[in-house]
Design a protein around this motif. Structure first.
Motif, short mmCIF file in Angstrom:
data_model
loop_
_atom_site.label_atom_id
_atom_site.label_comp_id
_atom_site.label_asym_id
_atom_site.label_seq_id
_atom_site.Cartn_x
_atom_site.Cartn_y
_atom_site.Cartn_z
N ILE A 61 -12.86 -119.89 10.20
CA ILE A 61 -12.60 -118.46 10.57
C ILE A 61 -13.12 -118.04 11.72
N THR A 62 -12.20 -117.64 12.85
CA THR A 62 -12.91 -117.48 14.21
C THR A 62 -12.86 -116.16 14.65
N PRO A 63 -13.46 -115.74 15.71
CA PRO A 63 -13.30 -114.49 16.50
C PRO A 63 -12.49 -114.56 17.71
N PHE A 64 -12.20 -113.68 18.26
CA PHE A 64 -11.22 -113.46 19.39
C PHE A 64 -12.00 -113.87 20.81
N ASN A 65 -13.51 -113.86 20.77
CA ASN A 65 -14.03 -113.89 22.24
C ASN A 65 -14.13 -115.46 22.64
N PHE A 66 -14.20 -116.65 21.92
CA PHE A 66 -14.20 -117.76 22.38
C PHE A 66 -13.11 -118.46 21.55
N LEU A 117 -7.78 -123.96 10.24
CA LEU A 117 -8.34 -123.25 11.31
C LEU A 117 -7.69 -121.70 11.19
N LYS A 118 -8.38 -120.66 10.84
CA LYS A 118 -7.83 -119.30 10.76
C LYS A 118 -8.25 -118.58 12.29
N PRO A 119 -7.49 -118.59 13.20
CA PRO A 119 -8.15 -117.99 14.41
C PRO A 119 -8.03 -116.59 14.51
N SER A 120 -8.43 -115.81 15.51
CA SER A 120 -8.26 -114.43 15.73
C SER A 120 -6.98 -114.14 15.96
N GLU A 121 -6.29 -113.15 15.26
CA GLU A 121 -4.91 -112.88 15.61
C GLU A 121 -4.70 -112.14 16.75
N ARG A 122 -5.84 -111.86 17.59
CA ARG A 122 -5.68 -110.95 18.96
C ARG A 122 -5.39 -112.00 19.71
N ASP A 123 -5.92 -113.53 19.76
CA ASP A 123 -5.40 -114.63 20.85
C ASP A 123 -5.14 -115.83 20.31
N PHE A 143 -17.77 -119.41 9.44
CA PHE A 143 -17.21 -118.18 10.03
C PHE A 143 -17.99 -117.80 11.21
N VAL A 144 -17.23 -117.23 12.19
CA VAL A 144 -18.02 -116.72 13.23
C VAL A 144 -17.05 -115.15 13.62
N GLY A 145 -17.97 -114.21 13.65
CA GLY A 145 -17.44 -112.82 13.96
C GLY A 145 -18.43 -111.63 13.89
N SER A 146 -17.99 -110.54 13.44
CA SER A 146 -18.67 -109.53 13.34
C SER A 146 -19.72 -109.58 12.16
N THR A 147 -20.95 -108.90 12.13
CA THR A 147 -21.66 -109.14 11.07
C THR A 147 -21.27 -108.40 9.75
N PHE A 162 -21.77 -116.59 11.00
CA PHE A 162 -22.55 -116.11 12.23
C PHE A 162 -21.73 -114.81 12.65
N GLY A 163 -22.75 -113.94 12.90
CA GLY A 163 -22.64 -112.34 12.95
C GLY A 163 -22.55 -111.86 14.48
N GLY A 164 -22.76 -110.72 14.56
CA GLY A 164 -22.93 -109.92 15.69
C GLY A 164 -24.41 -110.16 16.43
N ARG A 213 -19.39 -111.36 24.77
CA ARG A 213 -20.07 -112.49 24.36
C ARG A 213 -21.00 -112.41 23.44
N CYS A 214 -21.24 -113.05 22.31
CA CYS A 214 -22.34 -112.77 21.45
C CYS A 214 -23.55 -113.14 22.02
N MET A 215 -23.62 -113.72 23.06
CA MET A 215 -24.91 -114.04 23.75
C MET A 215 -25.18 -113.38 24.91
N THR A 225 -26.54 -100.33 17.87
CA THR A 225 -25.19 -100.73 17.74
C THR A 225 -24.88 -101.99 18.57
N GLU A 226 -24.05 -103.06 18.37
CA GLU A 226 -23.47 -103.81 19.23
C GLU A 226 -22.34 -103.30 19.86
N ILE A 227 -22.35 -103.14 21.18
CA ILE A 227 -21.42 -102.33 21.73
C ILE A 227 -20.21 -103.26 22.14
N SER A 276 -28.36 -127.28 18.14
CA SER A 276 -27.36 -126.51 17.21
C SER A 276 -27.59 -125.05 17.78
N PHE A 277 -26.56 -124.37 17.27
CA PHE A 277 -26.37 -122.98 17.76
C PHE A 277 -26.26 -122.06 16.49
N GLY A 278 -27.24 -121.00 16.56
CA GLY A 278 -27.49 -120.17 15.47
C GLY A 278 -28.43 -119.04 15.48
P1 NAD Z 1 -14.10 -109.65 13.61
O1 NAD Z 1 -15.26 -109.71 12.68
O2 NAD Z 1 -13.21 -108.62 13.85
O3 NAD Z 1 -13.20 -111.09 13.37
C1 NAD Z 1 -13.48 -112.12 13.13
C2 NAD Z 1 -12.60 -112.77 12.20
O4 NAD Z 1 -12.48 -112.22 10.80
C3 NAD Z 1 -11.15 -112.79 12.63
O5 NAD Z 1 -10.64 -114.07 12.47
C4 NAD Z 1 -10.40 -111.75 12.04
O6 NAD Z 1 -9.25 -111.98 11.41
C5 NAD Z 1 -11.28 -111.94 10.48
N1 NAD Z 1 -11.31 -110.55 9.89
C6 NAD Z 1 -11.28 -109.27 10.69
N2 NAD Z 1 -11.56 -108.30 9.53
C7 NAD Z 1 -11.56 -108.82 8.54
C8 NAD Z 1 -12.05 -108.52 7.11
N3 NAD Z 1 -11.89 -107.01 6.68
N4 NAD Z 1 -11.99 -109.32 6.31
C9 NAD Z 1 -11.66 -110.63 6.50
N5 NAD Z 1 -11.64 -111.12 7.64
C10 NAD Z 1 -11.48 -110.29 8.62
O7 NAD Z 1 -14.97 -110.06 15.21
P2 NAD Z 1 -14.22 -110.16 16.58
O8 NAD Z 1 -14.02 -108.92 17.09
O9 NAD Z 1 -13.04 -111.21 16.65
O10 NAD Z 1 -15.26 -111.03 17.28
C11 NAD Z 1 -16.37 -110.30 17.78
C12 NAD Z 1 -17.62 -110.27 17.16
O11 NAD Z 1 -18.06 -111.67 16.73
C13 NAD Z 1 -18.94 -109.78 17.73
O12 NAD Z 1 -19.31 -109.13 16.74
C14 NAD Z 1 -19.62 -110.92 18.27
O13 NAD Z 1 -21.14 -110.77 18.23
C15 NAD Z 1 -19.36 -111.89 17.12
N6 NAD Z 1 -19.47 -113.27 17.74
C16 NAD Z 1 -20.65 -114.00 16.94
C17 NAD Z 1 -20.93 -115.17 17.57
C18 NAD Z 1 -22.12 -115.89 16.94
O14 NAD Z 1 -22.02 -117.09 17.01
N7 NAD Z 1 -23.06 -115.31 16.22
C19 NAD Z 1 -20.04 -115.65 18.38
C20 NAD Z 1 -19.04 -114.93 18.97
C21 NAD Z 1 -18.91 -113.78 18.30
#
Ligand code: NAD
Length: 498
Positions: free
Chosen positions: A146-151, A172-178, A223-227, A247-249, A280-282, A382-384, A449-451
């Motif tokens: 499950i991946t975020p929009f930014n990469f 793979l469940k990518p971000s619905e934004r891109d 998973f990679v996305g917000s915390t 992996f989170g914010g 970027r998360c970094m 806060t992560e802006i 490795s990245f984390g």
């Molecule tokens: P997000 O958490 O909004 O979304 C990530 C994924 O989770 C998406 O696929 C989305 O569809 C899904 N999702 C969103 N809301 C959900 C919910 N309520 N329940 C279940 N799934 C849900 O993150 P984003 O805005 O796409 O990406 C930006 C965030 O990702 C930032 O916080 C950034 O720091 C983080 N990030 C972290 C890393 C890392 O390696 N630590 C890398 C890139 C991005």
């Protein structure tokens, strides 16, 4: 209007839920496509395809599995411009930056070309009388990412490349934004020789994620996305008996020591703070100059550079950064800048209200700089995730070190100094996962490795490097004895090496 569906069993398929979401061009604010949002039935269809295809793929010898990745890397290079432009059109970042996104993923694919070596097991001859013992690494079965929009290129490849190379099937469940690039990557994997059903892309939102987390046939989730979502995915996956790495914010600091080369530090902050509009998360979002004189010199040099940032759509090949990804992101970043002003931080460069001629409806925010930020302010905690840099002034090294140490997040951190002793002390004591010494964005290469640590990561194995091979495989240990080593009679006590 272009409709983006799913990619299941090697074919494009339409969604069955009837739910869709808009995909925007962030530079203009126009809707350029709709994307299907999966429900349980779509995830089930992907899992059934994955399950059916996986045993044969797992039984394919590792050299042949590697060859698919050799070919895929070649295709990525051939399609680099197409992929980067497709990515920029939905994400908003510059095309050169998007190429970096693709290349960092490509490097993980190069790494897994070594899968015959990486997945090798261990063997002990003579572990006991005529006993040999060996451990092998077998794929977990069906994995999901499950991946975020930014990469949208790199992070899917962080996950599917090692998972598939190890003999798993993947959803793979990518971000619905891109969503366009992930689907294109799956098409190219098929062209590279991957059997249908091994890589499936299912688009969607929370409903799709929940269907993955509760599906009994998915063994592991990355998973990679917000915390907050990382924490939720980790807990729910574990409760459903799955292996999970989430992996989170982040809130990455850069410490600038008084002896640092100030030109280098300022240039590093410009790229790491404002590149990709800070999404970027970094990204570096906090600069910590040590001493008043260092702080004054830093801010004086940053201001004119931030004011002269070239901001433009992805079609402007001279732009330093583009717009934010969505209107929501734009509103959120603007309101956090308002919040910083209310909290009493000094807004030295104000990017609110930035308008680009001809792109008035785009989600552009100008580069912004806060000085005199304090650790109890919301804009510090806060992560802006936008082009906003905060300067927190520290009196001395210990005070500077204390800031990232006490912060909730622990993804990356950097120190700028000529003093090797200080750098070594910093790298040793800091409680953060990725450290840069005179390197602002210390993203490890594919064979490391990245984390992060703390609230930036849940689970114990990182992305790529040898950790990823461990995450996507299960260890099986075999103890073998031939009849010549077997004594007559039954043994009732616990066997030991006594
Ligand atoms: P997000 O958490 O909004 O979304 C990530 C994924 O989770 C998406 O696929 C989305 O569809 C899904 N999702 C969103 N809301 C959900 C919910 N309520 N329940 C279940 N799934 C849900 O993150 P984003 O805005 O796409 O990406 C930006 C965030 O990702 C930032 O916080 C950034 O720091 C983080 N990030 C972290 C890393 C890392 O390696 N630590 C890398 C890139 C991005």
């Amino acid at each position: 209007m272009r409709e983006i569906g799913h990619f299941i069993g090697g074919k494009h398929v339409a969604g069955t839920s009837g739910r869709t979401s808009n995909v925007y061009n962030p530079a203009t604010g126009e809707v350029q496509a709709t994307v299907a949002l999966a429900d349980v039935a779509d995830i089930r269809a992907a899992v059934e395809n994955a399950k059916a295809a996986q045993p044969k793929w797992a039984a394919t010898n590792p050299q042949r599995r590697a060859r698919v990745f050799f070919k895929f890397v070649e295709l990525l290079n051939q399609h680099m411009d197409e992929l980067a432009t497709m990515l920029s059109r939905e994400h908003g970042k510059t095309v050169e930056d998007s190429k970096g996104d693709v290349i960092r993923g490509l490097e993980v694919c190069e790494f897994v070309c070594g899968i015959p070596h990486l997945q090798k097991g261990e063997f002990t001859e003579g572990a006991g009388p005529a006993i040999d013992m060996y451990s092998i690494r077998q794929p977990v079965g069906v994995g999901a990412g499950i991946t975020p929009f930014n990469f949208p290129a790199m992070i899917p490849m962080w996950m599917f490349a090692p998972a598939i190379a190890c003999g798993n099937a993947f959803i793979l469940k990518p971000s619905e934004r891109d969503p366009s690039v992930p689907i294109r990557l799956a098409e190219l994997m098929i062209e590279a020789g991957l059997p249908a059903g091994i890589l499936n892309v299912v688009n969607g939102d929370k409903a799709a994620v929940d269907a993955i987390l509760t599906d009994p046939d998915i063994a592991a989730v990355s998973f990679v996305g917000s915390t907050p979502i990382a924490r939720y995915v980790y807990g729910t996956a574990a409760m459903n008996g799955k292996r999970a790495q989430c992996f989170g914010g982040a809130k990455n600091h850069m410490i600038i020591m008084p002896d640092a080369d100030m030109d280098q530090a300022v240039n590093a902050l410009m790229g790491a703070g404002y590149g990709s509009a800070g999404e970027r998360c970094m990204a570096i979002s906090v600069a910590v100059p040590v001493g008043e004189d260092t702080a004054n010199r830093l801010v004086d040099r940053l201001v004119p550079k931030i004011e002269s940032l070239r901001i433009g759509p992805y079609t402007d090949d001279k732009a330093d950064m583009g717009p934010l990804v969505t209107k929501d992101a734009y509103n959120r970043v603007n309101s956090l800048i308002d919040r910083g002003v209310d909290e009493g931080a000094k807004l030295v460069v104000d990017g609110r209200g930035f308008k680009l001629q001809g792109y008035e409806d785009g989600y552009f925010v100008g580069g912004s700089l806060f000085d005199h930020v304090k650790p109890d302010m919301d804009i510090y905690k806060t992560e802006i995730f936008g082009p906003v840099l905060s300067v927190v002034r520290a009196k001395n090294y210990e005070e500077a070190l204390d800031l990232p140490m006490k912060h909730e997040y622990g993804n990356g951190v950097a120190i700028y100094t000529r003093d090797g002793d200080a750098a070594r002390d910093f790298a040793s004591r800091i409680n953060i996962g990725m450290i840069g010494v005179n390197v602002p964005i210390p993203v490890p290469l594919a064979y490391h490795s990245f984390g992060g640590w703390k609230s930036s990561s849940f689970g114990d194995l990182n992305q790529h490097g040898t950790d990823s091979i461990k995450f996507w495989t299960r260890t099986k240990t075999i103890t073998a004895r031939w009849p010549s080593g077997i004594k007559d009679g039954a043994e009732f006590v616990m066997p030991t090496m006594k």
